[in-house]
Design an enzyme around this catalytic site. Structure first.
Site, short mmCIF file in Angstrom:
data_model
loop_
_atom_site.label_atom_id
_atom_site.label_comp_id
_atom_site.label_asym_id
_atom_site.label_seq_id
_atom_site.Cartn_x
_atom_site.Cartn_y
_atom_site.Cartn_z
N CYS A 3 0.86 -1.18 0.00
CA CYS A 3 0.00 0.00 0.00
C CYS A 3 0.90 1.23 0.00
CB CYS A 3 -0.99 -0.02 1.17
SG CYS A 3 -0.22 -0.02 2.80
N ARG A 9 -3.51 -0.72 5.28
CA ARG A 9 -4.06 -1.80 4.44
C ARG A 9 -3.13 -2.99 4.29
NH1 ARG A 9 -5.29 2.28 -0.31
NH2 ARG A 9 -3.41 3.13 0.68
N ASP A 117 -8.49 3.85 1.00
CA ASP A 117 -7.51 4.24 2.01
C ASP A 117 -8.25 4.66 3.28
OD1 ASP A 117 -5.60 5.42 3.56
OD2 ASP A 117 -4.72 6.62 1.96
P1 4NP Z 1 -1.85 2.76 4.05
O1 4NP Z 1 -2.56 4.09 4.62
O2 4NP Z 1 -1.27 3.14 2.71
O3 4NP Z 1 -3.00 1.80 3.91
O4 4NP Z 1 -0.82 2.33 5.07
C1 4NP Z 1 -1.89 5.31 4.73
C2 4NP Z 1 -0.97 5.49 5.72
C3 4NP Z 1 -0.35 6.72 5.85
C4 4NP Z 1 -0.64 7.75 4.97
C5 4NP Z 1 -1.56 7.54 3.97
C6 4NP Z 1 -2.21 6.32 3.84
N1 4NP Z 1 -0.01 9.01 5.13
O5 4NP Z 1 -0.33 9.92 4.34
O6 4NP Z 1 0.85 9.15 6.02
#
Ligand code: 4NP
Length: 145
Positions: A3, A9, A117
């Protein structure tokens, strides 16, 4: 399992697939295309939803996807279209490109749907993500079987 941050995710996808595949000889790991959260534990909301289903994410630590992963893994599942595009841009040849798949295509062939997300939402977003990933991982396991 890939991800963006490797804290929401993909840690869930890793935990769910590991939990369903203890009888299989496969190695499952996760990573993020971004490096913002390197070394961090999964988001507390991801840990909480996994715990509800008896899956422990506490030992996971975020890492960034690296080109070495193309050698080490046979299948690379992207959680969403942006991660997919980023991974494709890191690939050097067709063998590497062919390893990259959208995880929800396991449920709806060629649909290119993204796992939403959940980072900026509430716990209900994590429940939804959990359920989608649970179904997709069930399909992955039955294919390998
Ligand atoms: P992930 O979710 O990609 O599912 O781990 C996110 C985690 C952090 C961020 C964005 C999405 N961020 O912008 O820090």
């Amino acid at each position: 399992m890939v991800c963006l941050g490797n804290i929401c995710r993909s840690p869930l996808a890793e935990g769910i697939l590991k939990n369903k595949s203890t009888h299989l000889d496969i190695y499952v790991d996760s990573a993020g295309t971004a490096g913002y959260h390197i070394g961090n534990k999964p988001d507390a909301r991801a840990i909480e939803i996994a715990q509800k289903y008896n899956i422990d994410l506490n030992n996971q630590r975020a890492r960034q996807f690296s080109r070495k992963d193309f050698d080490e893994f046979d299948i690379i599942y992207a959680m969403d279209k942006n991660n997919y595009a980023n991974l494709i841009s890191l690939a050097d040849n067709n063998e590497e490109r062919n390893k990259i798949k959208m995880i929800l295509n396991e449920l709806n062939h060629d649909s290119f749907q993204s796992v939403p997300d959940p980072y900026y939402g509430g716990q209900e977003g994590f429940e939804k993500v959990y359920k989608l990933l649970d179904k997709a991982c069930e399909k992955i396991v039955s294919k390998i079987e």
